[in-house]
Design a protein around this motif. Sequence first.
Motif, PDB file in Angstrom:
ATOM      1  N   ILE A  50      20.555  48.715 -28.812  1.00  0.00           N
ATOM      2  CA  ILE A  50      20.844  49.313 -27.498  1.00  0.00           C
ATOM      3  C   ILE A  50      19.806  48.887 -26.469  1.00  0.00           C
ATOM      4  CG2 ILE A  50      21.016  51.485 -26.245  1.00  0.00           C
ATOM      5  CD1 ILE A  50      22.093  52.760 -28.798  1.00  0.00           C
ATOM      6  N   GLY A  51      18.545  48.934 -26.852  1.00  0.00           N
ATOM      7  CA  GLY A  51      17.491  48.522 -25.922  1.00  0.00           C
ATOM      8  C   GLY A  51      17.612  47.069 -25.532  1.00  0.00           C
ATOM      9  N   GLY A  52      17.953  46.204 -26.508  1.00  0.00           N
ATOM     10  CA  GLY A  52      18.102  44.786 -26.204  1.00  0.00           C
ATOM     11  C   GLY A  52      19.256  44.503 -25.268  1.00  0.00           C
ATOM     12  N   LEU A  53      20.385  45.186 -25.464  1.00  0.00           N
ATOM     13  CA  LEU A  53      21.524  44.984 -24.577  1.00  0.00           C
ATOM     14  C   LEU A  53      21.194  45.391 -23.146  1.00  0.00           C
ATOM     15  CD1 LEU A  53      24.439  46.268 -26.860  1.00  0.00           C
ATOM     16  CD2 LEU A  53      23.962  43.895 -26.199  1.00  0.00           C
ATOM     17  N   ILE A  54      20.382  46.413 -22.988  1.00  0.00           N
ATOM     18  CA  ILE A  54      20.011  46.876 -21.641  1.00  0.00           C
ATOM     19  C   ILE A  54      18.993  45.937 -21.005  1.00  0.00           C
ATOM     20  CG2 ILE A  54      18.877  48.726 -20.353  1.00  0.00           C
ATOM     21  CD1 ILE A  54      20.015  50.689 -22.422  1.00  0.00           C
ATOM     22  N   VAL A  55      17.933  45.589 -21.762  1.00  0.00           N
ATOM     23  CA  VAL A  55      16.837  44.793 -21.197  1.00  0.00           C
ATOM     24  C   VAL A  55      17.248  43.352 -20.951  1.00  0.00           C
ATOM     25  CG1 VAL A  55      14.541  43.856 -21.701  1.00  0.00           C
ATOM     26  CG2 VAL A  55      15.042  46.256 -22.190  1.00  0.00           C
ATOM     27  N   PHE A  56      18.028  42.774 -21.857  1.00  0.00           N
ATOM     28  CA  PHE A  56      18.372  41.358 -21.742  1.00  0.00           C
ATOM     29  C   PHE A  56      19.698  41.108 -21.022  1.00  0.00           C
ATOM     30  CE2 PHE A  56      15.963  41.391 -25.918  1.00  0.00           C
ATOM     31  CZ  PHE A  56      14.780  40.959 -25.338  1.00  0.00           C
ATOM     32  N   ALA A  57      20.318  42.133 -20.505  1.00  0.00           N
ATOM     33  CA  ALA A  57      21.639  41.991 -19.876  1.00  0.00           C
ATOM     34  C   ALA A  57      21.616  40.967 -18.742  1.00  0.00           C
ATOM     35  CB  ALA A  57      22.104  43.344 -19.340  1.00  0.00           C
ATOM     36  N   GLY A  58      22.555  40.034 -18.792  1.00  0.00           N
ATOM     37  CA  GLY A  58      22.749  39.085 -17.701  1.00  0.00           C
ATOM     38  C   GLY A  58      21.755  37.951 -17.628  1.00  0.00           C
ATOM     39  N   ARG A  59      20.982  37.689 -18.678  1.00  0.00           N
ATOM     40  CA  ARG A  59      20.029  36.575 -18.593  1.00  0.00           C
ATOM     41  C   ARG A  59      19.828  35.905 -19.949  1.00  0.00           C
ATOM     42  NH1 ARG A  59      14.440  37.831 -19.511  1.00  0.00           N
ATOM     43  NH2 ARG A  59      14.115  39.962 -20.297  1.00  0.00           N
ATOM     44  N   LEU A  60      19.330  34.682 -19.891  1.00  0.00           N
ATOM     45  CA  LEU A  60      18.962  33.950 -21.086  1.00  0.00           C
ATOM     46  C   LEU A  60      17.477  34.141 -21.355  1.00  0.00           C
ATOM     47  CD1 LEU A  60      20.877  30.592 -20.457  1.00  0.00           C
ATOM     48  CD2 LEU A  60      21.562  32.471 -21.965  1.00  0.00           C
ATOM     49  N   VAL A  61      17.116  34.298 -22.598  1.00  0.00           N
ATOM     50  CA  VAL A  61      15.711  34.552 -22.943  1.00  0.00           C
ATOM     51  C   VAL A  61      15.288  33.646 -24.094  1.00  0.00           C
ATOM     52  CG1 VAL A  61      15.691  36.939 -22.159  1.00  0.00           C
ATOM     53  CG2 VAL A  61      16.392  36.430 -24.490  1.00  0.00           C
ATOM     54  N   ARG A 142      12.357  24.525 -30.185  1.00  0.00           N
ATOM     55  CA  ARG A 142      11.713  24.368 -28.883  1.00  0.00           C
ATOM     56  C   ARG A 142      12.747  24.435 -27.760  1.00  0.00           C
ATOM     57  NH1 ARG A 142       6.511  22.542 -29.807  1.00  0.00           N
ATOM     58  NH2 ARG A 142       6.158  21.734 -31.909  1.00  0.00           N
ATOM     59  N   SER A 143      12.361  25.114 -26.697  1.00  0.00           N
ATOM     60  CA  SER A 143      13.180  25.246 -25.484  1.00  0.00           C
ATOM     61  C   SER A 143      14.481  26.004 -25.716  1.00  0.00           C
ATOM     62  CB  SER A 143      13.499  23.862 -24.886  1.00  0.00           C
ATOM     63  OG  SER A 143      12.306  23.165 -24.601  1.00  0.00           O
ATOM     64  N   LEU A 144      14.609  26.680 -26.862  1.00  0.00           N
ATOM     65  CA  LEU A 144      15.829  27.438 -27.127  1.00  0.00           C
ATOM     66  C   LEU A 144      15.865  28.703 -26.279  1.00  0.00           C
ATOM     67  CD1 LEU A 144      18.391  28.089 -28.812  1.00  0.00           C
ATOM     68  CD2 LEU A 144      16.862  29.252 -30.435  1.00  0.00           C
ATOM     69  N   GLU A 145      17.019  28.967 -25.678  1.00  0.00           N
ATOM     70  CA  GLU A 145      17.256  30.215 -24.949  1.00  0.00           C
ATOM     71  C   GLU A 145      18.573  30.806 -25.438  1.00  0.00           C
ATOM     72  OE1 GLU A 145      17.118  29.098 -20.807  1.00  0.00           O
ATOM     73  OE2 GLU A 145      15.041  29.789 -20.657  1.00  0.00           O
ATOM     74  N   ILE A 146      18.607  32.096 -25.626  1.00  0.00           N
ATOM     75  CA  ILE A 146      19.804  32.753 -26.166  1.00  0.00           C
ATOM     76  C   ILE A 146      20.276  33.837 -25.210  1.00  0.00           C
ATOM     77  CG2 ILE A 146      19.206  32.267 -28.564  1.00  0.00           C
ATOM     78  CD1 ILE A 146      18.077  35.033 -28.807  1.00  0.00           C
ATOM     79  N   GLY A 147      21.529  34.242 -25.374  1.00  0.00           N
ATOM     80  CA  GLY A 147      22.121  35.253 -24.516  1.00  0.00           C
ATOM     81  C   GLY A 147      21.706  36.656 -24.904  1.00  0.00           C
ATOM     82  N   ALA A 148      22.165  37.614 -24.102  1.00  0.00           N
ATOM     83  CA  ALA A 148      21.751  39.004 -24.271  1.00  0.00           C
ATOM     84  C   ALA A 148      22.191  39.577 -25.619  1.00  0.00           C
ATOM     85  CB  ALA A 148      22.314  39.851 -23.135  1.00  0.00           C
ATOM     86  N   PHE A 149      23.419  39.291 -26.028  1.00  0.00           N
ATOM     87  CA  PHE A 149      23.906  39.880 -27.283  1.00  0.00           C
ATOM     88  C   PHE A 149      23.127  39.344 -28.479  1.00  0.00           C
ATOM     89  CE2 PHE A 149      26.764  39.847 -30.971  1.00  0.00           C
ATOM     90  CZ  PHE A 149      26.990  41.216 -31.084  1.00  0.00           C
ATOM     91  N   ALA A 150      22.921  38.020 -28.517  1.00  0.00           N
ATOM     92  CA  ALA A 150      22.166  37.431 -29.624  1.00  0.00           C
ATOM     93  C   ALA A 150      20.728  37.958 -29.645  1.00  0.00           C
ATOM     94  CB  ALA A 150      22.172  35.913 -29.514  1.00  0.00           C
ATOM     95  N   ALA A 151      20.132  38.095 -28.462  1.00  0.00           N
ATOM     96  CA  ALA A 151      18.767  38.614 -28.376  1.00  0.00           C
ATOM     97  C   ALA A 151      18.702  40.057 -28.867  1.00  0.00           C
ATOM     98  CB  ALA A 151      18.262  38.518 -26.940  1.00  0.00           C
TER      99      ALA A 151
END
Length: 377
Positions: A50-61, A142-151
Amino acid sequence: MSSTSDAADVADASRADAVRPDAVRGDAVRAAAESRAIVAAGLGGLSGLIGGLIVFAGRLVGLADGALPVGSFAALVAGIVGVPVFAITYVRADSRRGRGREVVRRSRLRRAIDVIGLTLTASAMVMLLIAALFSIAQLAFRSLEIGAFAAAVLTAGAVAASTYALSLLASDITTQRVATLLALFLAAGTLSSMLSAEDELWWQNNFSALGMRGVSGSYSFNVTVILSGLVLITLSGYLTRDLRVRSIRYAVPARGVGIVRTLLVVVGVAFMGVGAVPVDVSQLLHNMFSVCLIIAFVVLIAACPTLIAGLPRAFVAASAVFVAGMVLIVLLWVPFGYYNLTAVELLAVVVVFTWLVLFTRNVSTGQMPDGDARLDA
């Protein structure tokens, strides 16, 4: 012959029946601890998701790079969730043990110190471990970025695993586990501070340079040292209990138990002083705590074979080797100048905590002492 054999079988069965209730009770306790750990892991994983879906919503990390990467957030959530899980589980288990035949009775203050020290240390340990694992993963991808759900899923998995481990650890804390936790935590915290230090040549001074104000990583270094001191005080209580149970079980004298406990408490307080008073705040006071710490530890290692009766001969011989190693480490610094003060501190810490882990294993209540001790039949 047949009647004799039957009688022997009946005697064996009677002994098995006498032991079986304790074995069943132990299995039930372990099964209950496993169930609580699974529930805690589920709640922790849900919090991370739940925390990850809220914090990472709408961005790649990234896994460990960028502003608030997955590793940092997962470590933070694991630490926050881990504190109540470990504390509650530990208090429940400690209360259950307290209703048994415990030799050493602790005051409420000592119990509070034990709970605070172990809880913060164990939670910080999983935070450091999670952050390190994600940093290694970032190097692999290296340089990997993932979406909100995966994060969020990765965060949930990390938090669930750490919560499960903390719950199981807290449900069965022993002297050996406290000593091992202390050594691993001190190593991980110190290594983290070394890696995050902005001054690449900090090692040309000493370890105290990592704790100076304004230095990157100084906060984590000082907190690591302070918590290590708290856990050492907790360890002194567990060791005292094991030593006294051992003296009763094997009929060996317990005359040196109080001295060992006092020396460990002195070392713990000195550790806390080293972390609480950085060298740039008061070099005199910082050095006083450091010297007190070293002297108390050397006295403990040197005197332990004399203070504690019946220690295994191999451990007594190893203690003599450790003392000789400490002397050699200092001599290679002064007067030979083979290396600097940082190397002396690093090697001394390795020697001391290796001996401490060995000591806790050798005074475990489940081991038969030898040496000059005479055991009652």
